[in-house]
Structures are given as structure tokens and as C-alpha cells.
Design a protein around this motif. Structure first.
Motif, short mmCIF file in Angstrom:
data_model
loop_
_atom_site.label_atom_id
_atom_site.label_comp_id
_atom_site.label_asym_id
_atom_site.label_seq_id
_atom_site.Cartn_x
_atom_site.Cartn_y
_atom_site.Cartn_z
N ASP A 335 48.88 38.03 83.44
CA ASP A 335 48.99 39.41 83.89
C ASP A 335 47.89 40.21 83.19
N VAL A 336 46.80 40.45 83.90
CA VAL A 336 45.66 41.12 83.27
C VAL A 336 45.42 42.49 83.89
N ARG A 337 46.50 43.14 84.31
CA ARG A 337 46.36 44.50 84.82
C ARG A 337 45.87 45.42 83.71
N THR A 338 45.27 46.52 84.12
CA THR A 338 44.67 47.45 83.16
C THR A 338 45.70 47.91 82.14
N THR A 339 45.31 47.88 80.88
CA THR A 339 46.18 48.33 79.80
C THR A 339 45.36 49.19 78.83
N PRO A 340 45.94 50.24 78.27
CA PRO A 340 45.17 51.10 77.36
C PRO A 340 44.74 50.36 76.10
N THR A 341 43.49 50.54 75.72
CA THR A 341 42.95 49.98 74.48
C THR A 341 42.10 51.05 73.80
N PRO A 342 42.72 52.13 73.34
CA PRO A 342 41.94 53.28 72.86
C PRO A 342 41.14 53.00 71.60
N VAL A 343 41.65 52.12 70.72
CA VAL A 343 40.95 51.92 69.45
C VAL A 343 39.62 51.20 69.68
N GLY A 344 39.64 50.14 70.46
CA GLY A 344 38.39 49.44 70.75
C GLY A 344 37.39 50.32 71.47
N GLU A 345 37.87 51.12 72.41
CA GLU A 345 36.97 52.01 73.12
C GLU A 345 36.41 53.09 72.18
N TRP A 346 37.24 53.53 71.24
CA TRP A 346 36.76 54.52 70.28
C TRP A 346 35.65 53.94 69.41
N GLY A 539 46.01 41.61 88.63
CA GLY A 539 44.76 42.04 88.03
C GLY A 539 43.62 41.05 88.14
N PHE A 540 43.86 39.86 88.69
CA PHE A 540 42.81 38.84 88.82
C PHE A 540 42.00 39.11 90.09
N LEU A 541 41.14 40.11 90.05
CA LEU A 541 40.43 40.51 91.27
C LEU A 541 39.49 39.43 91.77
N LEU A 542 38.77 38.78 90.86
CA LEU A 542 37.84 37.73 91.29
C LEU A 542 38.60 36.52 91.82
N PHE A 543 39.67 36.12 91.14
CA PHE A 543 40.47 34.99 91.63
C PHE A 543 41.03 35.30 93.01
N ALA A 544 41.49 36.55 93.21
CA ALA A 544 42.04 36.94 94.52
C ALA A 544 40.96 36.90 95.59
N ALA A 545 39.76 37.37 95.26
CA ALA A 545 38.66 37.32 96.23
C ALA A 545 38.34 35.88 96.61
N GLU A 546 38.34 34.99 95.63
CA GLU A 546 38.05 33.58 95.91
C GLU A 546 39.15 32.96 96.76
N ALA A 547 40.41 33.32 96.50
CA ALA A 547 41.51 32.78 97.29
C ALA A 547 41.42 33.25 98.74
N TYR A 548 41.10 34.53 98.94
CA TYR A 548 40.92 35.02 100.31
C TYR A 548 39.74 34.32 100.98
N ALA A 549 38.64 34.11 100.23
CA ALA A 549 37.48 33.43 100.81
C ALA A 549 37.82 32.00 101.21
N GLN A 550 38.64 31.33 100.40
CA GLN A 550 39.07 29.98 100.76
C GLN A 550 39.99 30.01 101.98
N ALA A 551 40.80 31.07 102.11
CA ALA A 551 41.69 31.18 103.26
C ALA A 551 40.90 31.35 104.55
N VAL A 552 39.74 32.02 104.47
CA VAL A 552 38.91 32.20 105.67
C VAL A 552 38.57 30.85 106.29
N ARG A 553 38.31 29.88 105.45
CA ARG A 553 37.82 28.58 105.94
C ARG A 553 38.94 27.70 106.50
N VAL A 554 40.20 28.02 106.18
CA VAL A 554 41.30 27.16 106.65
C VAL A 554 42.19 27.85 107.67
N HIS A 555 42.04 29.15 107.86
CA HIS A 555 42.84 29.85 108.87
C HIS A 555 42.50 29.32 110.26
N ARG A 556 43.54 29.07 111.04
CA ARG A 556 43.32 28.67 112.43
C ARG A 556 43.26 29.89 113.35
#
Length: 649
Positions: A335-346, A539-556
Motif C-alpha cells: 500500500d504505497v498511497r500518498t502519506t505525509p512525510t513532513p520531516v524529510g521534506e523539511w 498507489g502502484f501507478l506504474l504497475f497499474a499502467a503495465e497491467a492495463y497495457a497487458q490487458a490490451v493485448r489479451v482482450h477479445r
């Protein structure tokens, strides 16, 4: 004779219009024949007026605007259109012939102008475009336009970070470092006018520096306080009560502060909160309401006051430990959804050294989210203080490989078995990459899946033991745990590279990564769509994009394939230049040869007429081919074509 010298301080050219293509099309449709018009609302600085002006560009639109000082003058906003002493009935008759009317700042209209606007909407002959900011109290006749159902309302949201980054390229004159983009996006809070003031301040004081390694502009250190920014922070600078100013300054130097506190007067806090200057969170911590107020207050404090208030600041070591541990738990739970990290950003904002162990965790978290340029920026922050740190160097190389780079920057990955598949994959040699991944043996057995190996817990189980290696919060990467077979994301690389069968036996059973592998192995397009949606939610935006791209090739079903392609393209565009094998050939593979030829030329910037002359076709034929290509690609216009075409071979 008086002369005028134009400079960037006195004359500012408008930024390019960006990020509102769908809204622009909706507004234009609302002004078509048979439509009554539209009311546009949104927060301050979100671009309401610019959107309206773009929508009516090239039309015979009449514009009026409300102003604060004319609310007591009848028909003040329409003074340039109406004769003196006109009645409401006469005004309606005189404006009957106006086809398009743009009313800006309608909340500032005087009563007579508001009534006239309402009557024009009731009459229905004039198509109205009315602009009202959020939080304003418009006259009742104006509010009734949308509450009474006379006009539909379009509520604009602040521009997302990706569009802000595009604007900053025009504002700075080149690409800006992702961490600086994040900081500016955070400071402006979606207010594009404030963003413009910030950029002007940075340019005036020469605080934007070039990075020789990346050709990007960077910004570290203080926020420059100019008269324009002081005016923006007038709400806190104008507080004359010493006790109120003391609390505001304490928050500026050491926020957040916890309640209850013997040193904080609750009555003063209540006053400041009522005036919108403080935010009190559910955990009773208190922060300044606007992110710009803290830097301005710190800059305005004298040296002695700043030294006293800085002494109240707690050490960042324990807070960094907690932030890194929280990020690691999220990675372990998939689960890599956006989470506050104020100290590192500071630390980054203030130009302080970032510990390499923390930078590596931040880089990995960003890379798993698909924010590849941001991941590389965090890795470079860690390498600035520890040039040989292996974890940061590995994250930098992985970000480069998944961005399609094939030079020496990714050679480090070949030294480690768990990452050595990415150099050949980036160069297009998938056979070698998959052989490397297939040779990796897991560190623990698994049962309940194909093969004799025993099962580990699901990443969604929430028990915090997903692929955990022994480490401490302070030094989580010394064991190279994220780059060994113990890490399921290493096995998941085989799914991303198109060989799911070799990963099914290694991934934790029942998790979204495992379901992705099984759906791809079965060639199940609908199941891939479902798991892609779950990956996006986590939050896995790249993984989701790759999964959709793989679905394009197998959708009938051709319609389902087009939908998956559209989603894949939309997500991949948010992944900061990702160029992975799963995304290669994402778009152009199903076009005809002629369509591919025309789309490639259009993406290079050629007009329809230039393409027609080059290919000896008619302009109409070129337009028809482009329309057919847009339909297949799920693209709305030429703006998406360069990204669609610039995929790895």
C-alpha cells in the motif's frame, strides 16, 4: 518623451494554457447552440477566468466583470453596454441581441446587474458563462443561477502536481527538480497566481540553480520574501497582539505543536483558528493553515527571536526514524498511497543533509509509486552526503532503467542477481532478463500455489511481515533486503516483464501481485482490468499502467481493449517518463500502416496540410486517418500523440 522598458518584472507574459482540456471541451459544448451556458466555480487561483477566456477565444463574446467598489452603483458592471438611467426592462431588451456573455467575478455584481444577469438566464436567448470563486457570497440572484437550476455548474479542482510541473517548465525555462516541484506545489496550495509570485521571487534573487548531472533546475534553502509574498501572508503578519504573534512564530519554527499544552493559551488558539490561520488535526496537533505562512514568519523574525524559537525545535532523528518505519510498513503491506512525510521534506527544503538510509527508503517508495524522477531525486539527495551508499545507488540505477535509459547509469544493477534483469530489459533483451529472473530462488518455501514451496502471508494481511528482513528503523537497508529473493517485488519483476509463470510460485498467495501474475498467465483480460484498478487504488501507478497495457493485448473485445489502452496511457503519463517493456508498443501496434505513418508525423509537429503534401494525400484523407487513430488510441487530440509515439521499440 516618456519611455517604457519592458522587463520580466514589469511585464509578464501569460503561461501556456494546460491541464484543463476536458473542462475546456465541456465549457465549449455548454456554449453551443441550444445550451443555456455554464457557471464556473473553484478555489482562488485555480484558473477559472483563464479557462473561461480560452473557451470564448475567437467568438463574438461580450465580457463584463464585477468590481468591489461599484456595488452601490446600478448596472455598474454593464456600464459600457447600457445607456445612463436605463431600467431593468430596458436593459434586458438592449442585451437580447448578445449571443455570448462572459461575467467574471459575478460575486461582486451590484444588485441591479445581478438581477439583469438572472433575467437574461430566464429569457434563455443569451448563452452565459458566469465565473464565481469558492467561498464567496454572491448576490441571491446570482446564486439562484445554479441553485435554481437555470445553469449547470462546473466546480474546478486545483491543478494536479503533473500539470503544475508542466507550467513550471515554462515559468523556469526548463525542467525543474521533482523535489522542488513538490515544494512549490505544496507552498502554492493550487493557487496559480501565488505560484507565479513564488517563481518571480526565486528568479529575482537567483535561487534556482542548474544541476550539471541532470540538466534540471533545483531549489533548496529559504523561501525568498518579496513584497508580493508579504502581501500574500498579510493575514499572519498583520496580527498585532503579542500573544497571538508568539504562538504563530512558535508554530513557524517548531510545528506541529501538541494539545493540551501548558504554554499555549487555548483562547488565543481559538481566535486564530476562527480566523482561518490554524489547523487542528484529529490527533489535536496544531499547524499553520497555509504552508507559505511558516517560511514568511521565519524570514521576518529577527536573529535573536529566531535563535530563541529555534531552540524549541525537537531533534529530527526520531521523527525520521518514524517516517522511514511508516514507509517500510506501507511497502510491506503493498500500500504505497500518498502519506505525509513532513520531516524529510523539511530537510530537503532547508538544504539540510538527508541521511542516505532515509533517502533510500523514500526513493524506493517513490519508485514503487511510479514516480521515477522523484525516486532518482531522493537517491541523489542521499548520495550527496554518502556517494558510495549502495542502496541509494541501486535506487538511482533502477529508476534510470525503468525510465528507458541504457547507458552506464544502469550497469550497477548487473552486479546484484536480484536487479541484474533490468539492464537487458531496458535494452530490449527480454529473453536474457527472464532467464535471470527464473534463476532466482526464493529464500523461504511456499505452499498453496503452483509448485512445492510453502506460502508466506499476503501483503494485504496488514501484519507488517510482508517480505520483512531483519533490520532496524534507523538502518533499514544495510542487509540489502529489498534487493534479494526475500522481496516479492523482485519476483514480481517477472510479471512486469511478461513471464508470470515463473513468478506465481514465488509471490505471496492471495495478494494483488499474485492475482496479477495469475490473470496474466491465464490471459484473462477482465481479471487484469480488475487487478489494475486495485493496483492503482493502492498507489502502484506504474504497475497499474503495465497491467492495463497487458490487458490490451489479451482482450477479445475491441471496446474493452480501447478502454484498457486509454487507462494505461493516462496512468503512464503520470509516471514521470516511465519506459518499461510492458508499456512498449502500447499504442501503435493496432493501427494500420497508414495510420501509424500519419500519427508519427503528427506527433513530430506536422500539420495536416504538411502531412498531406509529404504523403501525396488530400487534407481530408489525413484528417480521416487521424480521427480513426484517435478513436483507436483513446486520445482526444494531438497533445497526447508525442507521448504515445515515444515508446521503446
Amino acid at each position: 518623451m516618456t519611455t517604457f522598458e519592458a522587463s520580466d518584472r514589469t511585464l509578464r507574459l501569460p503561461w501556456p494554457f494546460t491541464g484543463r482540456d476536458e473542462e475546456l471541451e465541456l465549457v465549449r459544448r455548454s456554449l453551443a447552440v441550444g445550451r443555456p451556458g455554464l457557471v464556473i466555480t473553484g478555489p482562488a487561483g485555480c484558473g477559472r477566468t483563464r479557462l473561461a477566456m480560452e473557451a470564448v477565444r475567437g467568438t463574438d463574446c461580450v465580457r463584463v466583470a464585477g468590481t468591489p467598489g461599484t456595488r452601490d452603483l446600478p448596472f455598474a458592471a454593464f456600464a459600457h453596454l447600457l445607456p445612463e438611467g436605463v431600467t431593468l426592462h430596458g436593459a434586458v431588451q438592449l442585451l437580447t441581441g448578445v449571443r455570448h456573455l462572459l461575467v467574471d467575478d459575478a460575486h461582486l455584481l451590484d444588485g441591479s446587474s445581478a438581477a439583469l444577469l438572472h433575467q437574461l438566464a430566464v429569457q434563455g436567448r443569451t448563452r452565459l458563462l458566469v465565473v464565481v470563486p469558492d467561498g464567496a457570497r454572491p448576490p441571491g440572484a446570482v446564486a439562484r443561477l445554479w441553485t435554481g437550476g437555470l445553469l449547470p455548474r462546473l466546480a474546478l479542482e486545483p491543478l494536479p502536481r503533473e500539470e503544475i510541473a508542466s507550467l513550471l517548465i515554462a515559468g523556469v525555462g526548463g525542467p525543474l527538480d521533482p523535489l522542488a516541484v513538490n515544494r512549490l506545489h505544496r507552498l502554492c496550495g493550487g493557487d496559480l497566481r501565488l505560484l507565479r509570485d513564488l517563481l518571480d521571487a526565486l528568479r529575482e534573487q537567483g535561487l534556482v540553480a542548474g544541476d550539471a548531472d541532470t540538466d534540471e533546475r533545483t531549489w533548496r534553502g529559504r523561501v525568498p520574501v518579496t513584497p508580493a509574498l508579504r502581501e500574500r501572508a498579510a493575514a499572519v503578519l498583520a496580527r498585532t497582539c503579542p500573544d497571538e504573534r508568539e504562538i504563530l512564530d512558535r508554530l513557524a519554527f517548531a510545528e506541529p505543536l501538541s494539545l493540551p499544552s501548558d504554554t499555549l493559551d487555548l483562547r488565543i488558539l481559538e481566535r486564530l483558528e476562527a480566523d482561518g490561520l490554524l489547523d487542528v488535526a484529529d490527533d489535536t496537533t496544531v499547524r499553520l493553515a497555509h504552508p507559505l505562512h511558516g517560511p514568511v514568519l521565519r524570514a521576518e523574525a529577527g536573529r535573536l527571536r529566531a535563535r530563541r524559537l529555534t531552540g524549541r525545535r525537537r531533534s529530527t532523528a526520531s521523527a525520521l526514524d518514524a517516517e522511514a518505519a511508516g514507509l517500510i510498513r506501507r511497502i510491506e503491506r503493498a500500500d504505497v498511497r500518498t502519506t505525509p512525510t513532513p520531516v524529510g521534506e523539511w530537510l530537503v527544503a532547508e538544504g539540510e543533509p538527508v541521511p542516505p538510509w532515509y533517502a533510500a527508503v523514500r526513493a524506493r517508495f517513490s519508485r514503487l509509486r511510479g514516480e521515477l524522477r522523484e525516486a532518482a531525486a531522493w537517491a541523489r539527495e542521499g548520495l550527496a552526503s554518502a556517494p558510495q551508499d549502495r542502496a541509494c545507488r541501486t535506487e538511482l540505477a533502477l529508476s534510470a532503467a525503468q525510465s528507458g535509459e541504457t547507458g552506464p547509469s544502469i550497469d550497477l544493477l548487473a552486479e546484484h542477481p536480484a536487479t541484474s534483469a533490468w539492464p537487458p530489459a531496458a535494452r530490449g533483451d527480454l529473453d536474457t532478463a527472464l532467464k535471470i529472473l527464473d534463476a532466482i530462488e526464493p529464500a523461504a518455501p511456499r505452499t498453496g500455489a503452483t509448485g512445492p514451496r510453502a506460502s508466506r502471508e499476503s501483503p494485504e494481511s496488514g501484519d507488517g511481515r510482508f517480505a520483512r528482513a531483519p533490520h532496524t528503523a534507523r538502518d533499514p537497508l544495510t542487509t540489502d533486503a529489498p534487493y534479494t529473493a526475500r522481496d516479492p517485488y523482485t519476483a514480481y519483476d517477472a510479471v512486469r516483464l511478461g513471464a508470470p509463470l515463473s513468478a506465481v510460485r514465488l509471490l505471496p498467495a492471495g495478494g494483488c501481485l499474485d492475482r496479477h501474475a495469475r490473470a496474466l498467465a491465464r490471459g484473462d483480460g477482465p481479471a487484469l482490468d480488475l487487478v489494475a484498478a486495485e493496483l492503482e487504488e493502492r498507489g502502484f501507478l506504474l504497475f497499474a499502467a503495465e497491467a492495463y497495457a497487458q490487458a490490451v493485448r489479451v482482450h477479445r473485445d475491441a471496446g474493452a481493449a480501447r478502454t484498457a489502452r486509454t487507462r494505461a496511457v493516462a496512468l503512464a503519463r503520470r509516471c514521470q517518463g516511465a519506459r518499461t517493456p510492458a508499456l512498449s508498443g502500447l499504442v501503435l501496434g493496432e493501427l494500420t500502416a497508414r495510420q501509424r505513418q500519419i500519427v508519427t508525423l503528427a506527433a513530430a509537429g506536422l500539420s495536416n496540410r504538411q502531412i498531406a503534401e509529404r504523403l501525396t494525400l488530400s487534407v481530408r484523407t489525413v484528417g480521416n486517418h487521424l480521427y480513426g487513430a484517435y478513436t483507436r488510441l483513446g486520445a482526444g487530440d494531438r497533445g497526447a500523440l508525442p507521448w504515445l509515439v515515444e515508446q521503446p521499440a
